[in-house]
Motif scaffolding. Structure first.
Motif, PDB file in Angstrom:
ATOM      1  N   ALA A 186       0.965  -1.621  -0.190  1.00 51.54           N
ATOM      2  CA  ALA A 186       0.013  -0.002   0.090  1.00 51.54           C
ATOM      3  C   ALA A 186       0.800   1.579   0.370  1.00 51.54           C
ATOM      4  CB  ALA A 186      -0.867   0.185   1.181  1.00 51.54           C
ATOM      5  N   SER A 187       1.993   1.281   0.993  1.00 53.20           N
ATOM      6  CA  SER A 187       2.576   2.156   0.908  1.00 53.20           C
ATOM      7  C   SER A 187       3.063   2.565  -0.708  1.00 53.20           C
ATOM      8  CB  SER A 187       3.750   2.615   1.696  1.00 53.20           C
ATOM      9  OG  SER A 187       4.526   1.284   1.956  1.00 53.20           O
ATOM     10  N   GLN A 188       3.665   1.762  -1.585  1.00 55.66           N
ATOM     11  CA  GLN A 188       4.239   2.211  -2.350  1.00 55.66           C
ATOM     12  C   GLN A 188       3.169   2.800  -3.580  1.00 55.66           C
ATOM     13  OE1 GLN A 188       7.108  -1.485  -3.351  1.00 55.66           O
ATOM     14  NE2 GLN A 188       8.541  -1.251  -1.775  1.00 55.66           N
ATOM     15  N   MET A 189       1.875   2.583  -3.377  1.00 57.93           N
ATOM     16  CA  MET A 189       0.329   2.424  -4.517  1.00 57.93           C
ATOM     17  C   MET A 189       0.372   3.959  -4.605  1.00 57.93           C
ATOM     18  SD  MET A 189      -2.197  -0.287  -4.193  1.00 57.93           S
ATOM     19  CE  MET A 189      -2.092  -1.402  -3.593  1.00 57.93           C
ATOM     20  N   PRO A 190       0.423   4.130  -5.838  1.00 61.33           N
ATOM     21  CA  PRO A 190       0.050   5.850  -5.396  1.00 61.33           C
ATOM     22  C   PRO A 190      -1.834   5.786  -5.159  1.00 61.33           C
ATOM     23  CG  PRO A 190      -0.132   4.618  -7.995  1.00 61.33           C
ATOM     24  CD  PRO A 190       0.804   3.609  -7.110  1.00 61.33           C
ATOM     25  N   CYS A 191      -2.123   6.907  -5.072  1.00 63.05           N
ATOM     26  CA  CYS A 191      -3.374   6.778  -4.408  1.00 63.05           C
ATOM     27  C   CYS A 191      -3.960   6.921  -5.836  1.00 63.05           C
ATOM     28  CB  CYS A 191      -3.582   8.645  -3.444  1.00 63.05           C
ATOM     29  SG  CYS A 191      -4.748   8.971  -2.911  1.00 63.05           S
ATOM     30  N   HIS A 192      -4.344   7.646  -6.723  1.00 60.20           N
ATOM     31  CA  HIS A 192      -4.957   8.223  -8.124  1.00 60.20           C
ATOM     32  C   HIS A 192      -4.086   7.122  -8.818  1.00 60.20           C
ATOM     33  CE1 HIS A 192      -7.406  10.810  -5.468  1.00 60.20           C
ATOM     34  NE2 HIS A 192      -6.200  11.314  -5.074  1.00 60.20           N
ATOM     35  N   LYS A 193      -5.137   7.346  -9.253  1.00 56.23           N
ATOM     36  CA  LYS A 193      -5.539   6.590 -11.332  1.00 56.23           C
ATOM     37  C   LYS A 193      -4.054   6.763 -11.804  1.00 56.23           C
ATOM     38  CE  LYS A 193      -7.380   6.479 -15.793  1.00 56.23           C
ATOM     39  NZ  LYS A 193      -7.448   7.089 -17.128  1.00 56.23           N
ATOM     40  N   ILE A 194      -3.168   6.131 -12.679  1.00 55.31           N
ATOM     41  CA  ILE A 194      -2.091   6.319 -13.147  1.00 55.31           C
ATOM     42  C   ILE A 194      -2.305   7.135 -14.224  1.00 55.31           C
ATOM     43  CG2 ILE A 194       0.311   5.025 -14.118  1.00 55.31           C
ATOM     44  CD1 ILE A 194      -0.737   2.750 -11.898  1.00 55.31           C
ATOM     45  N   GLN A 195      -1.558   7.671 -14.567  1.00 61.66           N
ATOM     46  CA  GLN A 195      -1.556   9.103 -15.845  1.00 61.66           C
ATOM     47  C   GLN A 195      -0.850   8.141 -17.077  1.00 61.66           C
ATOM     48  OE1 GLN A 195      -4.083  10.970 -16.330  1.00 61.66           O
ATOM     49  NE2 GLN A 195      -5.481  11.412 -14.112  1.00 61.66           N
ATOM     50  N   SER A 196      -1.707   7.969 -18.200  1.00 63.16           N
ATOM     51  CA  SER A 196      -1.040   7.523 -19.138  1.00 63.16           C
ATOM     52  C   SER A 196      -0.124   8.895 -19.966  1.00 63.16           C
ATOM     53  CB  SER A 196      -1.608   7.165 -20.374  1.00 63.16           C
ATOM     54  OG  SER A 196      -2.472   8.750 -20.907  1.00 63.16           O
ATOM     55  N   SER A 197      -0.296  10.007 -19.733  1.00 62.92           N
ATOM     56  CA  SER A 197       0.506  10.961 -19.891  1.00 62.92           C
ATOM     57  C   SER A 197       1.932  10.971 -19.238  1.00 62.92           C
ATOM     58  CB  SER A 197       0.225  12.557 -19.069  1.00 62.92           C
ATOM     59  OG  SER A 197      -0.101  12.752 -17.956  1.00 62.92           O
ATOM     60  N   GLY A 198       2.336  10.071 -18.135  1.00 66.68           N
ATOM     61  CA  GLY A 198       3.559   9.588 -17.592  1.00 66.68           C
ATOM     62  C   GLY A 198       4.242   8.611 -18.302  1.00 66.68           C
ATOM     63  N   GLY A 199       3.484   8.824 -19.699  1.00 64.67           N
ATOM     64  CA  GLY A 199       4.848   7.657 -20.623  1.00 64.67           C
ATOM     65  C   GLY A 199       5.031   6.114 -20.224  1.00 64.67           C
ATOM     66  N   PRO A 200       5.315   5.601 -20.799  1.00 63.70           N
ATOM     67  CA  PRO A 200       5.508   3.851 -20.531  1.00 63.70           C
ATOM     68  C   PRO A 200       5.348   3.557 -18.590  1.00 63.70           C
ATOM     69  CG  PRO A 200       7.180   4.255 -21.563  1.00 63.70           C
ATOM     70  CD  PRO A 200       7.027   5.678 -21.617  1.00 63.70           C
TER      71      PRO A 200
END
Ligand code: 9Z3
Length: 313
Positions: A186-200
Motif C-alpha cells: 500500500a505504501s508504494q501504491m499511488p493514491c490516484h489513477k496512474i496517468q498515461s501522460s507520465g509515459g510507459p
C-alpha cells in the motif's frame, strides 16, 4: 529455518488495511464455528478463485489471474454432500456452488410465457428441480464470504483459520484459491489513477509473504490442511509439491497442471511415495464425473483418520 520466525507476514498485515465488512464477516464465521464445535460437526474452509493485485489505491487497474473458481465451487458442493459445514471464501463474481451450473446460460431461454404466468420450460425442469432441491438442502450448511484483492483474501484467511481453531481437528482447510505471489505494498501504491501522460509504465512488485507458514504453526495448528500447487511445467509438478509439504509440514499438497487440472492431480503427503494420483478416464469425463468428487472423497477419508489419531493422542 523456523518459518513462524519469518515475520514478514506480520508486516503485511500492518501495512495493508482490513477489507470492508471485515468485522461482520468474522462474526458470521465465528458463529458457524461455534455452532459446529458444539455439535461436533466437521467444517471445511474452501478458498476459491483468483486474487487481484491493485495498482492504485483508488483502484482503476489491477493484475488478475486465470482462476474461474471451478475447483473451489465444485469441491464446496462435494464437501456439503459429504456432511461438512462449508465456509466458502471466494473471489467475488467467481463461480459459486450450485449456481455455477447455470453460468453461461440465459434465464430467458429457460422460461416459458403462458397467458397468466411464467413457468420453467419443460426441458429444463428436471435439472432445475434437482439443483434447487440440492441448494435448499445444503444452504443452511454453507456460509459464503467474498473477497477481491489479495490483501482482502489474506485478512479473511487469517481470521477464518484463527476462528476455526475452536474446532481443533474437525477443521479441514482446502486452499484452492489462486493466490498471487507478487503485490504492490500500500505504501508504494499511488493514491490516484496512474496517468498515461507520465509515459510507459514500469511496475515493481514485491514478494507476498508465505502465509502457509503462520497458518500451519500459529493460526490453525490442529486443522487438517490441504494446499494446492499449480505448475505449468509437468517435470516440476512432483518436486514442487513435495517441496511445499516439506517446507510447511502440513498434511496434503495437491499438485495440478494448468491445462490438465480438470482430469489429473497428484496428492503428496508425508507417507506415500510415489504420490497418489487421481485421473479421470474418458468414460468418466463423458458421463460428467468431476475430479473434485474424487478429490473430496479421498480427503474425507484422510481427514477421518487424522481426526481419529488426534483423539487418541
Ligand atoms: C489451484 O491450484 C487450483 O486447483 C486452480 C483451480 C487455481 C488451478 P479453477 O479455479 O483453477 O478451477 O479455474 N490453486 C492453488 C494455486 C496457488 O496459488 N497455489 C500456490 C502455488 O502454486 C501455493 S498456495 O504456489
Amino acid at each position: 529455518m523456523d518459518h513462524s520466525e519469518d515475520l514478514n507476514w506480520k508486516i503485511f498485515f500492518e501495512e495493508n488495511s482490513k477489507p470492508s465488512h471485515f468485522d461482520e464477516n468474522v462474526k458470521l464465521i465465528f458463529e458457524v464455528c461455534q455452532q459446529a464445535a458444539i455439535k461436533k460437526h466437521r467444517v471445511a474452509l474452501v478458498t476459491s478463485g483468483g486474487t487481484t493485485v491493485p495498482l492504485e489505491q483508488n483502484t482503476v487497474r489491477f493484475i488478475d489471474n486465470f482462476s474461474a473458481g471451478t475447483r473451489g465451487s465444485a469441491s464446496a458442493e462435494y464437501f456439503l454432500e459429504a456432511g461438512y459445514q462449508v465456509i466458502f471464501l471466494h473471489r467475488s463474481k467467481s463461480l459459486e456452488p450450485y449456481s455455477r451450473h447455470l453460468v453461461g446460460r440465459s434465464i430467458f431461454d429457460m422460461i416459458e410465457i403462458l397467458p397468466e404466468n411464467i413457468i420453467i420450460g419443460q426441458k429444463h425442469q428436471v435439472e432445475l428441480r434437482t439443483l434447487t432441491e440440492k441448494y435448499q438442502q445444503y444452504k443452511c450448511n454453507l456460509l459464503m464470504i467474498s473477497f477481491n484483492s489479495l490483501s482482502d483474501y489474506l485478512w479473511l484467511l487469517q481470521a477464518t483459520t484463527q476462528k476455526m481453531q475452536i474446532l481443533g481437528p474437525l477443521a479441514l482447510l482446502y486452499l484452492a484459491a489462486a493466490v498471487s505471489d507478487f503485490y504492490i505494498p500500500a505504501s508504494q501504491m499511488p493514491c490516484h489513477k496512474i496517468q498515461s501522460s507520465g509515459g510507459p509504465l514500469s511496475l515493481s512488485l514485491q514478494l507476498v509473504p508465505k502465509m502457509l507458514a503462520p497458518l500451519v504453526t500459529l493460526w490453525a495448528p490442529n486443522a487438517f490442511i490441504v494446499s494446492f500447487k499449480l505448475e505449468t511445467n509437468e517435470t516440476l509438478l512432483e518436486s514442487k509439491s513435495k517441496e511445499s509439504l516439506e517446507k510447511y509440514h502440513h498434511h496434503v499438497v495437491i499438485g495440478n497442471l494448468l491445462h490438465s487440472r480438470k482430469v489429473y492431480v497428484i496428492l503428496v503427503d508425508r507417507s506415500s511415495s510415489p504420490p497418489e494420483e487421481i485421473r479421470l478416464s474418458d468414460s468418466e469425463l463423458e458421463s460428467g464425473v468431476e475430479i473434485e468428487s474424487k478429490i473430496v472423497e479421498n480427503l474425507k477419508e484422510r481427514h477421518t483418520k487424522y481426526y481419529a489419531n488426534h483423539k487418541t493422542g
